[in-house]
Design a protein around this motif. Structure first.
Motif, mmCIF file in Angstrom:
data_model
loop_
_atom_site.group_PDB
_atom_site.id
_atom_site.type_symbol
_atom_site.label_atom_id
_atom_site.label_comp_id
_atom_site.label_asym_id
_atom_site.label_seq_id
_atom_site.Cartn_x
_atom_site.Cartn_y
_atom_site.Cartn_z
ATOM 1 N N ALA A 189 43.551 -29.082 -11.808
ATOM 2 C CA ALA A 189 41.826 -28.688 -12.442
ATOM 3 C C ALA A 189 41.914 -27.447 -12.618
ATOM 4 O O ALA A 189 40.946 -27.344 -13.472
ATOM 5 C CB ALA A 189 40.578 -29.512 -11.627
ATOM 6 N N VAL A 190 42.321 -26.897 -11.319
ATOM 7 C CA VAL A 190 41.521 -25.719 -11.039
ATOM 8 C C VAL A 190 42.234 -24.883 -12.423
ATOM 9 O O VAL A 190 41.855 -23.534 -12.423
ATOM 10 C CB VAL A 190 41.691 -24.805 -9.608
ATOM 11 C CG1 VAL A 190 42.231 -24.098 -9.918
ATOM 12 C CG2 VAL A 190 40.861 -25.546 -8.905
ATOM 13 N N LEU A 197 38.989 -20.877 -19.373
ATOM 14 C CA LEU A 197 37.000 -19.693 -18.819
ATOM 15 C C LEU A 197 38.176 -18.445 -19.245
ATOM 16 O O LEU A 197 37.054 -17.824 -20.131
ATOM 17 C CB LEU A 197 37.460 -19.623 -17.421
ATOM 18 C CG LEU A 197 36.012 -20.812 -17.336
ATOM 19 C CD1 LEU A 197 36.106 -20.597 -14.923
ATOM 20 C CD2 LEU A 197 34.965 -20.776 -17.117
ATOM 21 N N HIS A 198 39.208 -17.904 -19.190
ATOM 22 C CA HIS A 198 40.088 -17.139 -19.425
ATOM 23 C C HIS A 198 40.233 -16.856 -20.861
ATOM 24 O O HIS A 198 40.072 -16.472 -21.665
ATOM 25 C CB HIS A 198 41.647 -16.848 -19.115
ATOM 26 C CG HIS A 198 41.798 -15.464 -19.496
ATOM 27 N ND1 HIS A 198 43.224 -15.148 -20.343
ATOM 28 C CD2 HIS A 198 42.007 -14.627 -19.000
ATOM 29 C CE1 HIS A 198 43.537 -14.347 -20.159
ATOM 30 N NE2 HIS A 198 42.878 -13.807 -19.096
ATOM 31 N N GLY A 201 37.525 -16.288 -23.021
ATOM 32 C CA GLY A 201 36.961 -14.903 -22.407
ATOM 33 C C GLY A 201 35.969 -14.104 -21.366
ATOM 34 O O GLY A 201 34.839 -14.191 -21.013
ATOM 35 N N LEU A 202 36.079 -15.415 -20.304
ATOM 36 C CA LEU A 202 34.877 -15.204 -19.806
ATOM 37 C C LEU A 202 35.434 -14.708 -18.356
ATOM 38 O O LEU A 202 34.937 -14.584 -17.030
ATOM 39 C CB LEU A 202 34.493 -16.619 -19.390
ATOM 40 C CG LEU A 202 33.501 -17.861 -20.613
ATOM 41 C CD1 LEU A 202 32.791 -18.521 -19.415
ATOM 42 C CD2 LEU A 202 32.530 -16.716 -20.781
ATOM 43 N N ILE A 203 36.950 -15.040 -17.924
ATOM 44 C CA ILE A 203 37.374 -13.979 -16.781
ATOM 45 C C ILE A 203 37.813 -12.762 -17.288
ATOM 46 O O ILE A 203 38.784 -12.350 -17.972
ATOM 47 C CB ILE A 203 38.340 -15.727 -16.262
ATOM 48 C CG1 ILE A 203 38.096 -16.665 -15.514
ATOM 49 C CG2 ILE A 203 39.680 -14.758 -15.356
ATOM 50 C CD1 ILE A 203 38.688 -17.941 -14.903
ATOM 51 N N TYR A 204 37.991 -12.099 -16.270
ATOM 52 C CA TYR A 204 38.562 -10.216 -16.371
ATOM 53 C C TYR A 204 38.608 -9.993 -14.429
ATOM 54 O O TYR A 204 38.029 -10.277 -14.298
ATOM 55 C CB TYR A 204 37.374 -9.595 -17.327
ATOM 56 C CG TYR A 204 35.628 -9.685 -16.812
ATOM 57 C CD1 TYR A 204 35.630 -8.419 -15.793
ATOM 58 C CD2 TYR A 204 34.661 -10.453 -16.571
ATOM 59 C CE1 TYR A 204 34.104 -8.426 -14.909
ATOM 60 C CE2 TYR A 204 33.637 -10.427 -15.975
ATOM 61 C CZ TYR A 204 33.406 -8.923 -15.377
ATOM 62 O OH TYR A 204 32.542 -8.900 -14.411
ATOM 63 N N LYS A 205 39.010 -8.465 -15.104
ATOM 64 C CA LYS A 205 39.296 -8.257 -14.047
ATOM 65 C C LYS A 205 38.333 -6.859 -13.678
ATOM 66 O O LYS A 205 38.920 -5.651 -14.677
ATOM 67 C CB LYS A 205 40.780 -7.351 -14.198
ATOM 68 C CG LYS A 205 41.477 -7.019 -12.839
ATOM 69 C CD LYS A 205 42.959 -6.959 -12.494
ATOM 70 C CE LYS A 205 43.545 -6.846 -11.172
ATOM 71 N NZ LYS A 205 44.904 -6.627 -10.627
ATOM 72 N N GLN A 402 38.663 -6.639 -8.361
ATOM 73 C CA GLN A 402 38.452 -8.262 -8.731
ATOM 74 C C GLN A 402 38.805 -8.526 -9.159
ATOM 75 O O GLN A 402 38.263 -7.785 -10.716
ATOM 76 C CB GLN A 402 37.330 -8.438 -7.579
ATOM 77 C CG GLN A 402 37.299 -7.786 -5.946
ATOM 78 C CD GLN A 402 37.899 -8.287 -5.570
ATOM 79 O OE1 GLN A 402 39.296 -9.692 -5.350
ATOM 80 N NE2 GLN A 402 38.849 -7.510 -3.868
ATOM 81 N N TRP A 403 38.710 -10.424 -9.604
ATOM 82 C CA TRP A 403 38.538 -11.018 -10.352
ATOM 83 C C TRP A 403 37.421 -11.724 -10.735
ATOM 84 O O TRP A 403 36.848 -12.058 -9.218
ATOM 85 C CB TRP A 403 39.806 -12.124 -10.707
ATOM 86 C CG TRP A 403 41.578 -11.719 -10.897
ATOM 87 C CD1 TRP A 403 42.326 -11.614 -9.530
ATOM 88 C CD2 TRP A 403 41.611 -11.694 -12.332
ATOM 89 N NE1 TRP A 403 42.620 -11.080 -10.657
ATOM 90 C CE2 TRP A 403 43.340 -11.230 -11.684
ATOM 91 C CE3 TRP A 403 41.587 -11.931 -13.673
ATOM 92 C CZ2 TRP A 403 44.139 -10.658 -13.208
ATOM 93 C CZ3 TRP A 403 41.904 -10.941 -14.392
ATOM 94 C CH2 TRP A 403 43.249 -10.560 -14.229
ATOM 95 N N PHE A 404 36.813 -11.631 -11.817
ATOM 96 C CA PHE A 404 35.071 -12.170 -12.205
ATOM 97 C C PHE A 404 35.191 -12.831 -12.809
ATOM 98 O O PHE A 404 36.349 -12.821 -14.099
ATOM 99 C CB PHE A 404 34.097 -10.424 -12.276
ATOM 100 C CG PHE A 404 34.485 -9.542 -11.701
ATOM 101 C CD1 PHE A 404 33.004 -10.006 -9.933
ATOM 102 C CD2 PHE A 404 34.720 -8.610 -11.405
ATOM 103 C CE1 PHE A 404 33.079 -9.714 -9.044
ATOM 104 C CE2 PHE A 404 35.419 -7.514 -10.175
ATOM 105 C CZ PHE A 404 34.394 -7.582 -9.014
ATOM 106 N N VAL A 405 34.015 -13.734 -13.178
ATOM 107 C CA VAL A 405 33.638 -14.501 -13.950
ATOM 108 C C VAL A 405 32.402 -13.949 -14.662
ATOM 109 O O VAL A 405 31.345 -14.554 -14.125
ATOM 110 C CB VAL A 405 33.825 -16.166 -13.191
ATOM 111 C CG1 VAL A 405 33.194 -17.119 -14.598
ATOM 112 C CG2 VAL A 405 34.909 -17.161 -12.763
ATOM 113 N N LYS A 406 32.062 -14.061 -15.957
ATOM 114 C CA LYS A 406 30.895 -14.485 -16.643
ATOM 115 C C LYS A 406 30.200 -15.207 -16.840
ATOM 116 O O LYS A 406 30.832 -16.654 -17.072
ATOM 117 C CB LYS A 406 31.198 -13.353 -18.363
ATOM 118 C CG LYS A 406 32.169 -12.653 -17.852
ATOM 119 C CD LYS A 406 31.704 -11.806 -19.507
ATOM 120 C CE LYS A 406 32.930 -10.780 -19.986
ATOM 121 N NZ LYS A 406 33.146 -10.715 -20.939
ATOM 122 N N MET A 407 28.815 -15.530 -16.597
ATOM 123 C CA MET A 407 29.041 -16.783 -15.528
ATOM 124 C C MET A 407 26.984 -16.820 -16.728
ATOM 125 O O MET A 407 27.275 -18.198 -16.668
ATOM 126 C CB MET A 407 27.867 -16.952 -14.308
ATOM 127 C CG MET A 407 28.941 -16.498 -13.819
ATOM 128 S SD MET A 407 30.464 -18.171 -13.212
ATOM 129 C CE MET A 407 29.388 -18.916 -12.765
#
Length: 976
Positions: A189-190, A197-198, A201-205, A402-407
């Motif tokens: 699931a992870v 999400l990637h 386009g929601l995950i970025y470094k 770091q790795w981030f998620v746009k929320m």
């Protein structure tokens, strides 16, 4: 090292699946129960709890019933850390969730309470690293693969402790479905979530400020940082102002105060408030950062963030090491300088201070300031210090990649659900907090510099092994500007060759990102990943998702609850639960937070050993309201332990009333008791004696009240209402009232009372069972019953008819009994002495009802049925002729009680008692009156003391007058 293609993923655990198809019990078998004499005197929780829990679990009682036809009910247990030891917070959530699950199960709903544990990245890694240190080893020394193997071995040996401890609390969760955030299914699931999400386009470094733990050398979430006011120092120093030009000999400086002198080396500005007239003329000029070589200049800027009244009114700005300064820097475009290594030492930008620990640097730099004349003074200063929740070290704000998620896109539907009422938060005052967080949401840092956890599925692309080795040299982590996201290495190579093959050639090499995902990333998927997502056809997902309720502490409303809502919308398009119920903290008796440093931690397991699980559960459930903290009172725990014994003794009384009854008759009695529950209003009124009609009516109204409280998640009120009914109505009134018929000669009335007693006890045990499962189950099994276990019995019928006339008439009987008891107490009648009484009732129907229950009244009020005791429409003639010889009690309109004084007191004894009382009062009055007559006392004593003394004197005189009147009455009675 790069893992060879196709090698096993050592992060993977074992997917846990349901292995049984529901409860394996017979709900139709009728059992005669036990013999009264075979039961111990008191409820022995130590011998009962483990036996009953094992029976429930072995018979599948915690699993959803596939034959239940109600609306599915599901709670995903907030996963405790695999490193955890049971504390009162666990006891609180287990109690509340178990209450919900047991009620839902009894109300015919397919009920799934799904347990599991969290891999707890930081906490677990810290435990294993400490064990390595004890062996003289380090994780870097043994390597990642060996470290992961060591951690899995630790988990297998110790990871089950918390589950065993939760069992001790009576948790009726389905252990056949137990999950772990690193098991196969949840790991799948992870991966699915990260890739989606990637792809969206929601995950970025990116490079942003994070909470950095230097010892652990990882970023930590806001939730894992605890702030405490600690004594510190405020350092005042001279910040040199650069001259206007090289020929100027002016010597200006700004007086600046800081609690962290070591960060001066990373300053990129000095800020003043533009409205502060003291410094307006300096805005636009520059300061020289002390001890920089060559000297580095920074601008003096104007910013209204600066508090003119704090410190000196001038603020050093260090965007690389202070979150507020970071915001200022982003706002005005200041550069960000990082002056620290990941281990908390000063880096190569710090000149002579390089490699000093940050706190050693603080002392050294300040000493240098003193020697160069830049130091002004120091003063004590209490400051809020951020510490790691796990290791206790001081957190360093640090700008890091770091790795981030746009929320934002996922926050919008989660916010709309609250605003529309689709999501209910209990208590409602937390809705404002929830909405505020989602309205002003920031991107989420999801990477952690750990080895235990879900390794981020990013694969960096390198031309060859030499290029990879160069990328890993020094502090390098093997990263590259080119990367692919994939489920495994095989897929990553396929993607890399397809996307980057032309640029890197066929000999390209991949290296997986070393960081792991924030633990909250996997737990954010918990409500649906545990049910089988991303497999859309998973049976549990289809049946139980969205879940019914999420019960947790209010302190993680945003860090976990909001993230679950956002990720659920992002992954499934649905809200993960309909209701969020938030409990408060469990504090000590004085209202202090429990902590080892205060020595006030109460271990739930010790409480269970001493007082029993039921007593602890009932105390936690009824001691507070939703969202409110609970002060754990040990006296209340002892009182609730007595409550479990009260339930036990009530069961023993019902069994005692069946003494000598054959087993076949007991089986028939079960059917007769069940028939009581189906009676309509007319049958109750015409068939049952008044006490029985009353208790059945009270049971039915209590059932509705308790159920309504459960429906609105008011568990405290539900428990207190069930307690009050059992304690006050059933045990104190009905049981005592039933003795007249149970021990009487009328066999028909005796049998009917036995059936009512069994019915009411059975139904009351069902109402109490969710709160105190062990004593109720044990009592239920000891009495005649249908079925094998109480926990799978049906909830009492709702909205059943009630005979309001019977209830009103019995309540009148209660008032009469209380009135007589009050008179007995007032006249100091010996408890065993029976007295005569005339009960005068004007209403014909009430009078007939009470006359039929005169034996009950006599039993409860200790009346003498062999004398003039009766229920009448008129007062006794003697009372009318000589009122002073009777005690007259007005009970209600048209209802009075007359007690002949000659029948309740011995005039000579009472006169002697009253004379002693009068003498004592006269002595007290004399002393107090003498004090008040003294001018010295009245003039010198505070006014409120004088007023209090005057009030006490007035009260004493009133009491003396009443005693004197009573004494005259006794003397007259003696002379008659």
């Amino acid at each position: 090292r790069a893992r060879p293609a196709g090698s096993p993923d050592r992060r993977a655990g074992v997917r846990c699946r349901a292995t049984a198809a529901g409860p394996r019990v017979d709900n139709d078998v009728v059992v005669p129960g036990a013999d009264h004499a075979s039961l111990p005197k008191n409820f022995e929780h130590g011998d009962t709890e483990e036996r009953l829990y094992q029976w429930w679990e072995e018979h599948g009682c915690f699993q959803p019933d596939p034959n239940a036809s109600g609306e599915p009910f599901c709670i995903a247990m907030p996963p405790p850390n695999v490193t955890g030891a049971l504390h009162m917070g666990h006891a609180m959530f287990v109690t509340l969730q178990d209450i919900m699950a047991r009620v839902a199960r009894m109300r015919g709903r397919p009920t799934l309470w799904l347990p599991g544990s969290d891999h707890a990245g930081i906490a677990t890694q810290l435990v294993v690293e400490r064990s390595l240190e004890a062996e003289g080893l380090t994780r870097e020394g043994i390597g990642r693969e060996a470290f992961e193997e060591r951690t899995w071995a630790w988990k297998e040996e110790y990871g089950g402790r918390i589950a065993g401890q939760i069992r001790r609390l009576g948790a009726s969760c389905d252990w056949t479905r137990e999950r772990f955030t690193l098991d196969d299914g949840l790991s799948e699931a992870v991966l699915e979530c990260f890739m989606k999400l990637h792809d969206d386009g929601l995950i970025y470094k990116g490079t942003y400020m994070v909470n950095w733990a230097p010892k652990l050398q990882t970023a930590v979430s806001d939730l894992e940082v605890e702030y405490a006011d600690e004594p510190g120092t405020l350092y005042y120093f001279k910040y040199p102002v650069a001259p206007i030009d090289e020929t100027s000999d002016e010597s200006l400086f700004l007086e600046v105060a800081t609690s962290r002198p070591e960060t001066i080396l990373g300053d990129t500005a000095v800020a003043v408030n533009p409205n502060d007239e003291r410094f307006q003329h300096l805005i636009g000029r520059e300061c020289v950062v002390p001890f920089t070589n060559p000297p580095r200049r920074v601008p003096i800027i104007g910013d209204e963030y600066v508090d003119v009244d704090f410190g000196t009114g001038a603020l050093k700005v260090t965007p690389g090491h202070d979150p507020n300064d970071y915001d200022i820097g982003k706002r005005v475009g200041l550069p960000t300088i990082n002056i620290m290594n990941k281990d908390g030492t000063m880096n190569n930008l710090c000149g002579t201070y390089e490699n000093l620990d940050r706190f050693v640097c603080r002392e050294t730099l300040w000493k240098d300031m003193e020697e160069t004349g830049l130091a002004i003074k120091t003063e004590p200063y209490n400051t809020r210090v951020p510490r790691s929740q796990r290791g206790g070290e001081i957190i360093e704000p640090l700008v890091s990649e770091q790795w981030f998620v746009k929320m934002d896109s996922m926050a919008a539907p989660a916010l709309a659900a609250s605003e529309s009422g689709e999501l209910t938060i209990v208590p409602t005052r937390f809705e404002k907090i929830y909405r505020g967080w989602l309205t002003d949401i920031r991107d989420w840092c999801i990477s952690r510099q750990l080895w235990w956890g879900h390794r981020i599925p990013v694969y960096y692309v390198h031309k060859d092994a030499a290029a990879l080795a160069a990328a890993r040299a020094g502090a390098g982590k093997g990263s590259s500007s080119a990367y692919v996201v994939a489920r495994d290495e095989e897929e990553a190579y396929a993607k890399a060759r397809d996307t980057h093959g032309a640029a890197f050639g066929d000999g390209l090499v991949l290296y997986q990102e070393e960081d792991v995902l924030d633990t909250w990333f996997s737990s954010g998927l918990w409500p649906f990943s545990t049910l089988g997502w991303p497999k859309d056809d998973a049976a549990d997902l289809e049946k139980f998702f969205p879940t019914t309720v999420m019960e947790t502490g209010h302190d993680i409303l945003f860090f976990w609850v909001a993230r679950m809502a956002m990720l659920s919308y992002g992954m499934t398009g649905k809200l993960p639960f309909k209701t969020v119920f938030l409990h408060g903290l469990v504090r000590d008796e004085k209202g202090r937070k429990m902590s080892k440093s205060l020595g006030n931690v109460v271990d739930p397991l010790n409480v269970i050993e001493d007082q029993g699980c039921d007593a602890l559960r009932f105390t936690l459930a009824t001691g507070t309201a939703a969202g409110q903290d609970l002060n754990l009172n040990m006296d209340r725990l002892a009182s609730n332990r007595n409550f479990t014994n009260k339930i036990w003794n009530a069961g023993k009384f019902v069994l005692f009333s069946l003494s000598g009854m054959a087993d076949d008759d007991k089986l028939k009695l079960v059917e007769e008791a069940e028939a009581i529950g189906t009676m309509d209003e007319e049958a109750i009124r015409t068939t049952l004696p008044l006490p029985s009609a009353w208790i059945v009516g009270k049971l039915r109204s209590t059932t509705d009240h308790v159920t309504a409280a459960h429906d609105r998640f008011d568990f405290g009120e539900a428990g207190r209402a069930a307690y009050a009914f059992f304690y006050d109505d059933f045990a104190d009134w009905f049981i005592e009232a039933s003795k007249a018929r149970l021990y009487g000669d009328d066999e028909t009335e005796k049998r009917l009372t036995q059936a009512v007693s069994l019915h009411v006890l059975d139904q009351t045990l069902r109402l109490l069972h969710p709160f105190v499962p062990y004593v109720t189950e044990e009592v239920w099994r000891s009495t005649p019953h249908r079925g094998e276990t109480l926990m799978l019995q049906k909830w009492p019928t709702l909205n059943a008819p009630v005979d309001s006339t019977s209830i009103a008439q019995f309540e009148l009987l209660q008032s009469i009994v209380r009135s007589i008891r009050n008179a007995r107490q007032e006249y100091a009648v010996e408890p065993a002495r029976r007295v005569p009484a005339t009960i005068v009732v004007a209403d014909d129907a009430d009078r007939d009802a009470l006359a039929a229950e005169l034996a009950v009244v006599a039993s409860l009020a200790r009346l003498d049925l062999d004398s003039e005791t009766c229920v009448s429409s008129t007062p006794p003639a003697e009372a009318l002729a000589n009122p002073a010889s009777f005690v007259q009690q007005v009970v209600a309109d048209g209802v009075e009680v007359y007690l002949p004084l000659a029948g309740i007191v011995d005039p000579a004894k009472e006169s002697a008692r009253l004379e002693k009382q009068a003498a004592k009062l006269e002595k007290e009055i004399g002393g107090l009156a003498g004090r008040l007559s003294s001018p010295k006392f009245v003039e010198k004593a505070p006014e409120e003391v004088v007023r209090k003394s005057e009030a006490e004197l007035a009260e004493l005189r009133e009491r003396l007058a009443a005693v004197a009147a009573r004494l005259e009455q006794m003397k007259a009675l003696a002379a008659a």
